[in-house]
Design a protein around this motif. Structure first.
Motif, PDB file in Angstrom:
ATOM      1  N   SER A  13       0.848  -1.191   0.000  1.00  0.00           N
ATOM      2  CA  SER A  13       0.000   0.000   0.000  1.00  0.00           C
ATOM      3  C   SER A  13       0.883   1.241   0.000  1.00  0.00           C
ATOM      4  O   SER A  13       1.873   1.314   0.720  1.00  0.00           O
ATOM      5  N   ALA A  14       0.495   2.222  -0.833  1.00  0.00           N
ATOM      6  CA  ALA A  14       1.231   3.483  -0.936  1.00  0.00           C
ATOM      7  C   ALA A  14       0.237   4.597  -1.249  1.00  0.00           C
ATOM      8  O   ALA A  14      -0.901   4.339  -1.659  1.00  0.00           O
ATOM      9  N   VAL A  16      -1.656  -5.518  -4.444  1.00  0.00           N
ATOM     10  CA  VAL A  16      -1.472  -4.070  -4.428  1.00  0.00           C
ATOM     11  C   VAL A  16      -2.799  -3.383  -4.148  1.00  0.00           C
ATOM     12  O   VAL A  16      -3.760  -3.542  -4.904  1.00  0.00           O
ATOM     13  N   ALA A  17      -2.850  -2.643  -3.057  1.00  0.00           N
ATOM     14  CA  ALA A  17      -4.027  -1.841  -2.741  1.00  0.00           C
ATOM     15  C   ALA A  17      -4.018  -0.572  -3.588  1.00  0.00           C
ATOM     16  O   ALA A  17      -2.957  -0.093  -3.995  1.00  0.00           O
ATOM     17  N   SER A  18      -5.170  -0.019  -3.852  1.00  0.00           N
ATOM     18  CA  SER A  18      -5.264   1.213  -4.640  1.00  0.00           C
ATOM     19  C   SER A  18      -4.553   2.351  -3.917  1.00  0.00           C
ATOM     20  O   SER A  18      -4.743   2.546  -2.712  1.00  0.00           O
ATOM     21  N   GLY A  19      -3.723   3.089  -4.653  1.00  0.00           N
ATOM     22  CA  GLY A  19      -3.033   4.220  -4.052  1.00  0.00           C
ATOM     23  C   GLY A  19      -4.020   5.239  -3.514  1.00  0.00           C
ATOM     24  O   GLY A  19      -4.997   5.581  -4.191  1.00  0.00           O
ATOM     25  N   THR A  20      -3.775   5.722  -2.308  1.00  0.00           N
ATOM     26  CA  THR A  20      -4.724   6.635  -1.689  1.00  0.00           C
ATOM     27  C   THR A  20      -4.041   7.652  -0.788  1.00  0.00           C
ATOM     28  O   THR A  20      -3.041   7.334  -0.140  1.00  0.00           O
ATOM     29  N   ASN A  21      -4.605   8.861  -0.762  1.00  0.00           N
ATOM     30  CA  ASN A  21      -4.173   9.888   0.189  1.00  0.00           C
ATOM     31  C   ASN A  21      -5.179  10.035   1.323  1.00  0.00           C
ATOM     32  O   ASN A  21      -5.147  11.016   2.061  1.00  0.00           O
ATOM     33  N   ASP A  22      -6.056   9.058   1.459  1.00  0.00           N
ATOM     34  CA  ASP A  22      -7.036   9.001   2.546  1.00  0.00           C
ATOM     35  C   ASP A  22      -6.490   8.055   3.616  1.00  0.00           C
ATOM     36  O   ASP A  22      -6.412   6.839   3.399  1.00  0.00           O
ATOM     37  N   VAL A  23      -6.103   8.609   4.745  1.00  0.00           N
ATOM     38  CA  VAL A  23      -5.479   7.796   5.794  1.00  0.00           C
ATOM     39  C   VAL A  23      -6.408   6.684   6.261  1.00  0.00           C
ATOM     40  O   VAL A  23      -5.970   5.540   6.463  1.00  0.00           O
ATOM     41  N   ASN A  24      -7.676   6.988   6.431  1.00  0.00           N
ATOM     42  CA  ASN A  24      -8.625   5.970   6.903  1.00  0.00           C
ATOM     43  C   ASN A  24      -8.741   4.817   5.915  1.00  0.00           C
ATOM     44  O   ASN A  24      -8.850   3.652   6.315  1.00  0.00           O
ATOM     45  N   PRO A  83       3.471   4.864   4.109  1.00  0.00           N
ATOM     46  CA  PRO A  83       2.291   5.511   4.692  1.00  0.00           C
ATOM     47  C   PRO A  83       2.073   6.922   4.162  1.00  0.00           C
ATOM     48  O   PRO A  83       3.030   7.668   3.951  1.00  0.00           O
ATOM     49  N   PHE A  84       0.801   7.271   3.934  1.00  0.00           N
ATOM     50  CA  PHE A  84       0.498   8.655   3.618  1.00  0.00           C
ATOM     51  C   PHE A  84       0.870   9.535   4.810  1.00  0.00           C
ATOM     52  O   PHE A  84       1.401  10.628   4.645  1.00  0.00           O
ATOM     53  N   ASP A  85       0.605   9.027   6.012  1.00  0.00           N
ATOM     54  CA  ASP A  85       0.937   9.727   7.252  1.00  0.00           C
ATOM     55  C   ASP A  85       1.512   8.692   8.212  1.00  0.00           C
ATOM     56  O   ASP A  85       0.780   7.823   8.694  1.00  0.00           O
ATOM     57  N   ILE A 130       7.326  -3.845   6.417  1.00  0.00           N
ATOM     58  CA  ILE A 130       8.472  -3.114   5.883  1.00  0.00           C
ATOM     59  C   ILE A 130       7.994  -1.689   5.627  1.00  0.00           C
ATOM     60  O   ILE A 130       7.150  -1.442   4.759  1.00  0.00           O
ATOM     61  N   ASN A 131       8.496  -0.764   6.421  1.00  0.00           N
ATOM     62  CA  ASN A 131       8.099   0.642   6.370  1.00  0.00           C
ATOM     63  C   ASN A 131       8.997   1.372   5.370  1.00  0.00           C
ATOM     64  O   ASN A 131      10.219   1.318   5.465  1.00  0.00           O
ATOM     65  N   VAL A 132       8.380   2.063   4.408  1.00  0.00           N
ATOM     66  CA  VAL A 132       9.124   2.718   3.333  1.00  0.00           C
ATOM     67  C   VAL A 132       8.975   4.232   3.411  1.00  0.00           C
ATOM     68  O   VAL A 132       7.855   4.747   3.498  1.00  0.00           O
ATOM     69  N   ASP A 133      10.075   4.935   3.427  1.00  0.00           N
ATOM     70  CA  ASP A 133      10.199   6.382   3.224  1.00  0.00           C
ATOM     71  C   ASP A 133       9.697   7.242   4.380  1.00  0.00           C
ATOM     72  O   ASP A 133      10.424   8.095   4.866  1.00  0.00           O
ATOM     73  N   ARG A 134       8.455   7.088   4.806  1.00  0.00           N
ATOM     74  CA  ARG A 134       7.884   7.923   5.860  1.00  0.00           C
ATOM     75  C   ARG A 134       7.762   7.095   7.130  1.00  0.00           C
ATOM     76  O   ARG A 134       6.963   6.161   7.206  1.00  0.00           O
ATOM     77  N   GLU A 135       8.545   7.443   8.135  1.00  0.00           N
ATOM     78  CA  GLU A 135       8.687   6.590   9.307  1.00  0.00           C
ATOM     79  C   GLU A 135       7.465   6.621  10.223  1.00  0.00           C
ATOM     80  O   GLU A 135       6.771   7.625  10.345  1.00  0.00           O
ATOM     81  N   PHE A 136       7.242   5.488  10.878  1.00  0.00           N
ATOM     82  CA  PHE A 136       6.226   5.397  11.919  1.00  0.00           C
ATOM     83  C   PHE A 136       6.702   6.110  13.183  1.00  0.00           C
ATOM     84  O   PHE A 136       7.896   6.355  13.361  1.00  0.00           O
TER      85      PHE A 136
END
Length: 355
Positions: A66-67, A96-104, A125-127, A146-152
């Motif tokens: 997911s991205a 592959v989940a649909s790319g989304t900028n909706d956190v929920n 993650p978007f956020d 596996i967390n990519v680019d934007r850290e938890f």
């Protein structure tokens, strides 16, 4: 007049960058280097793997991915590269989940992966903060994330974190500009940043400032854009109007750089050279052709999720990174931020993203 300070090494930060570079070399080596006939070969794959190598076919694993929405070239490449790497492995099923900028919605996507009991999840993650609880839930269910680019917010929310090097981007850009203008006391250096409120922009700017200080330079003119073509053009137009003389510009992002170059062309300015950021294919083609002020760009890899897929496969099949003595996959892999110029562009253009 600028005072010229003696060169000094920022050992902690620059040392981290060197270690990160070694980690990338190890990752590339352990996951294979066999070539296929595709236009863009990201390395590895089960088809031609040597017996006993990490690329040799193993147990079939299912990876959820997911991205955010592919609303600009770099993000589109993140998902495309992940799919491409997964396709090279007969023992990987990528969902592959649909790319989304909706956190929920992204949270619900990860919850679906958990309910489906996938073997691993690769998540940009978007956020990062908002996605931390559901990532922890996956880890607690025994599914490596596996967390990519934007850290938890919590390091326990990921088994592995794959990062670019924002500070290192600034260091690389500043060091390259220093190499071109040296200790010229009246040099004018400008910066076109991304979104100033984002930590990644702040880190890039700090690295740039620190590297320039090593050759007695500083940022004389600075504007911020928004990572879009339109924002880049507007910010660059304002910069050029405010600064009648410039020697070098660093633009943080090659997507917004399309607009930056348009503004420069419209203004009829060419007394300076420019360094880009992120490493788009169109920027590299311009560097190859020498048809603009763009002389170099600094890589922020759009293949981070592809590396995440390879790491997820290793974890799912209980393999390690075979070029390391360590018997487990590391917790963090930070990718290097090299400078691409006309001299080395051929090494990077095949994995560059389209703006």
């Amino acid at each position: 007049m600028k005072s010229v300070r003696p060169f000094r090494t920022r050992s902690r930060r620059l040392g981290t960058t060197l270690v990160a570079g070694l980690a990338v070399l190890a990752l590339g080596a352990c996951t294979g280097n066999e070539k296929n006939d595709d236009d863009q070969d990201l390395g590895g794959g089960t088809t031609q793997a040597d017996s006993g190598s990490n690329d040799e076919a193993g147990d079939k694993i299912v990876i959820g991915f997911s991205a955010p929405a592919a609303d600009h070239g770099w993000m589109a490449s993140i998902t495309d590269s992940a799919k491409k790497v997964a396709d090279q492995y007969d023992d990987v099923e990528l969902r592959v989940a649909s790319g989304t900028n909706d956190v929920n919605l992204q949270i619900s996507q990860v919850e679906t992966f958990i309910n489906d009991k996938v073997d691993a999840i690769v998540l940009l993650p978007f956020d990062g903060a908002a996605m931390t609880p559901v990532a922890l839930k996956a880890m607690q269910a025994g599914i490596p994330v596996i967390n990519v680019d934007r850290e938890f917010d919590d390091p326990n929310a990921a088994r592995v974190t794959v990062l670019g090097d924002n500070y290192g981007m600034g260091v690389s850009a500043g060091a390259y500009i220093c190499s071109q203008i040296g200790d010229k006391s009246d040099a004018v250096v400008a910066e076109i940043a991304g979104i100033d409120s984002l930590p990644l922009t702040q880190e890039r700017s700090q690295g740039f400032k620190d590297a320039l200080a090593d050759c007695g330079q500083d940022v004389d003119n600075r504007v911020a854009a928004d990572f879009t073509v339109e924002g880049g053009e507007e910010a660059a137009a304002n910069l050029l109007q405010a600064a009648p003389k410039i020697d070098a510009i660093w633009n943080h992002d090659d997507d917004q750089g399309v607009g930056v170059l348009a503004a420069i062309k419209n203004a009829g300015r060419d007394e300076f050279f420019m360094v880009g950021g992120a490493g788009s294919a169109n920027a590299m083609r311009s560097i190859q052709a020498g048809d603009s002020v763009l002389q170099a760009t600094v890589i922020y890899p759009s293949t981070q999720a592809a590396d995440g897929i390879k790491l997820a496969r290793l974890l799912g099949q209980q393999k390690n990174m075979s070029d390391l003595v360590e018997v487990e996959v590391p917790r963090t892999v930070q990718l290097y931020a090299p400078v691409v110029t006309k001299d080395n562009v051929d090494q990077f253009i095949d994995t560059a993203f389209e703006s």
